[in-house]
Design an enzyme around this catalytic site. Structure first.
Site, PDB file in Angstrom:
ATOM      1  NE  ARG A   1      41.880  59.614  11.574  1.00 34.24           N
ATOM      2  CZ  ARG A   1      41.830  58.683  12.930  1.00 34.24           C
ATOM      3  NH1 ARG A   1      42.091  59.305  13.850  1.00 34.24           N
ATOM      4  NH2 ARG A   1      43.238  57.498  12.141  1.00 34.24           N
TER       5      ARG A   1
ATOM      6  CG  ASP B   1      36.471  57.247  17.383  1.00 35.81           C
ATOM      7  OD1 ASP B   1      36.312  57.910  15.500  1.00 35.81           O
ATOM      8  OD2 ASP B   1      37.578  57.418  17.373  1.00 35.81           O
TER       9      ASP B   1
ATOM     10  CG  ASP C   1      37.335  48.339  21.303  1.00 36.31           C
ATOM     11  OD1 ASP C   1      36.992  47.889  20.192  1.00 36.31           O
ATOM     12  OD2 ASP C   1      38.374  47.387  22.008  1.00 36.31           O
TER      13      ASP C   1
ATOM     14  CG  ASN D   1      33.721  54.268   8.741  1.00 33.65           C
ATOM     15  OD1 ASN D   1      33.547  54.210   7.524  1.00 33.65           O
ATOM     16  ND2 ASN D   1      33.751  55.002   9.939  1.00 33.65           N
TER      17      ASN D   1
ATOM     18  CE1 TYR E   1      40.607  47.842   6.551  1.00 35.36           C
ATOM     19  CE2 TYR E   1      41.056  48.090   3.841  1.00 35.36           C
ATOM     20  CZ  TYR E   1      40.550  48.551   4.869  1.00 35.36           C
ATOM     21  OH  TYR E   1      39.591  49.562   4.816  1.00 35.36           O
TER      22      TYR E   1
ATOM     23  CE  LYS F   1      37.007  46.848   5.298  1.00 34.12           C
ATOM     24  NZ  LYS F   1      35.601  47.789   5.848  1.00 34.12           N
TER      25      LYS F   1
ATOM     26  CB  THR G   1      44.728  57.783   4.267  1.00 32.81           C
ATOM     27  OG1 THR G   1      46.140  58.177   4.111  1.00 32.81           O
ATOM     28  CG2 THR G   1      45.062  56.819   2.741  1.00 32.81           C
TER      29      THR G   1
END
Length: 277
Positions: free
Chosen positions: A15, A36, A62, A89, A154, A158, A190
């Protein structure tokens, strides 16, 4: 069909941003493997890509598991004979304060975000080196350059991806393997919003988010460039997609057309040019 004959692997493609990137790559002619951990959403994404006319392979993946990532790459190469583009991603982004973050939750997030990019490179490195090059792309965001409450882990992941790409680009250059990151550059749905939740949202809220397939054109453009042209850099899909829409894929590149962080982009190019062999 800029990517005709090319093979791409996109993770977290069930998604959202990954789904849009995978669709754009397929619409540009690439054969696409989508991965995914949510099999139901993965099946929906596979159906969408097939409806576009894309030759697609869907795999439960995974990204934190190196052996699983390696098996996915092996299956892609076994089916199509090569692997030109990997887009890592996949993300895991629980919004949680540091005081409430257990060691297990800390490492799980980092194993997906930063570890996922390491695994993407490790699993595809030998293939790309043997075939003469390729593109590996991580996903950047505002969290790559700033800090946010409830995002300590997070943001760490990043930020780490940026350092990883900048340093590895210096080592991957002799093998013609490009390592870059790309942020959305525009508001998108989101990460945690599922397809079911998205479809239940009011139209005015959904209208505020950019179609991820539109932003996916930025990945098509970068994947179509010689890997030796850009590496160790942070791009943003928003300005790239706007430039492509206005000028076409063969536009004359300038940093302001490719990123929201022009000064850092220019400084990184200068560092690469000055870095001793």
């Amino acid at each position: 069909m800029l990517l005709e004959g090319k093979v791409a692997l996109v993770t977290g493609a069930g998604r959202g941003f990954g789904w849009g990137i995978a669709r754009a790559l397929g619409q540009a002619g690439a054969r696409v493997c989508i991965g995914d951990i949510n099999d139901e959403e993965l099946a929906r994404s596979e159906s969408d890509l097939r409806a576009d006319g894309t030759e697609v392979l869907a795999l439960h993946l995974d990204v934190s598991d190196l052996a699983a990532f390696q098996a996915a790459v092996d299956q892609v190469v076994g089916r199509w004979g090569r692997l030109d583009v990997v887009v890592q991603n996949a993300a895991y982004m629980p919004l949680i304060r540091f005081e409430d973050t257990s060691p297990e939750l800390w490492w799980r997030q980092l194993h997906v975000s930063l570890g996922g990019l390491f695994n993407a490179v490790r699993a595809s490195w030998d293939v790309m080196r043997a075939q003469g090059g390729g593109h590996i792309m991580g996903i950047a965001s505002g969290s790559s350059v700033r800090g946010y409450k409830d995002e300590v882990t997070y943001c760490t992941g990043k930020h780490g991806q940026e350092g990883f790409a900048k340093a590895l680009a210096l080592e991957s250059a002799p093998y013609n393997i490009a390592i870059n990151t790309i942020g959305p550059g525009k508001p998108i749905k989101t990460t945690g919003v599922t397809w079911e939740q998205f479809e239940a949202l009011p139209l005015e809220q959904k209208a505020g988010w950019t179609d991820p397939a539109e932003l996916g054109t930025a990945f098509v453009w970068l994947a179509s460039q010689p890997p030796s042209r850009f590496s160790g850099l942070r791009f943003d899909a928003g300005p790239l997609a706007d430039t492509i829409a206005a000028e076409g894929y063969d536009f004359e590149f300038a940093p302001e057309k490719g990123t929201l962080y022009v000064d850092d982009f220019v400084a990184q190019l200068k560092w690469q040019a000055d870095y001793p062999d």
